[in-house]
Design a protein around this motif. Sequence first.
Motif, short mmCIF file in Angstrom:
data_model
loop_
_atom_site.label_atom_id
_atom_site.label_comp_id
_atom_site.label_asym_id
_atom_site.label_seq_id
_atom_site.Cartn_x
_atom_site.Cartn_y
_atom_site.Cartn_z
N GLU A 78 66.66 25.05 43.79
CA GLU A 78 65.92 25.00 42.53
C GLU A 78 65.52 23.57 42.20
O GLU A 78 64.42 23.33 41.70
N GLU A 79 66.40 22.62 42.48
CA GLU A 79 66.06 21.21 42.23
C GLU A 79 64.87 20.77 43.09
O GLU A 79 64.02 20.01 42.63
N ILE A 82 61.84 22.11 41.48
CA ILE A 82 61.51 21.31 40.30
C ILE A 82 60.80 20.03 40.72
O ILE A 82 59.81 19.63 40.10
N GLY A 85 57.29 20.89 41.41
CA GLY A 85 56.52 21.02 40.18
C GLY A 85 56.19 19.67 39.58
O GLY A 85 55.08 19.44 39.09
N ARG A 86 57.13 18.78 39.64
CA ARG A 86 56.92 17.42 39.13
C ARG A 86 55.79 16.73 39.89
O ARG A 86 55.02 15.95 39.32
N ARG A 110 58.14 28.84 46.38
CA ARG A 110 58.56 30.05 45.66
C ARG A 110 57.85 31.24 46.30
O ARG A 110 56.65 31.29 46.37
#
Length: 111
Positions: A78-79, A82, A85-86, A110
């Motif tokens: 998940e990190e 993230i 996404g960043r 994903r």
Amino acid sequence: MIRIKRVYAPPDGSDGVRILVDRLWPRGVSKAAARIDEWRKDLAPSNILRKGFGHDPSKWKEFQSRYRNELEAAGKMEELLILGGRARGEAITLVYAAWDEERKIQWPSRN
């Protein structure tokens, strides 16, 4: 955008945020020369996995699989997502110290 770059390559303006993803600081590289913004040791392969691989190309597929398993077991996938996404808002360069430029871990997506 996420880039992957060896720490021994000179930093440039397009690198954006430079994140070191190695457990050990790279030999022969000063902190000033590396220009690292974040050091994410927790996203690097374990010492046992790294030493077992030993940069042997014949072990690459097994290494990738075991590394993903390590990340999943540690709750780190998940990190990584993230960070992905960043990267939509800023350039991110994942910096590593291995000498092999051909074998790079594919970024998780994903599904």
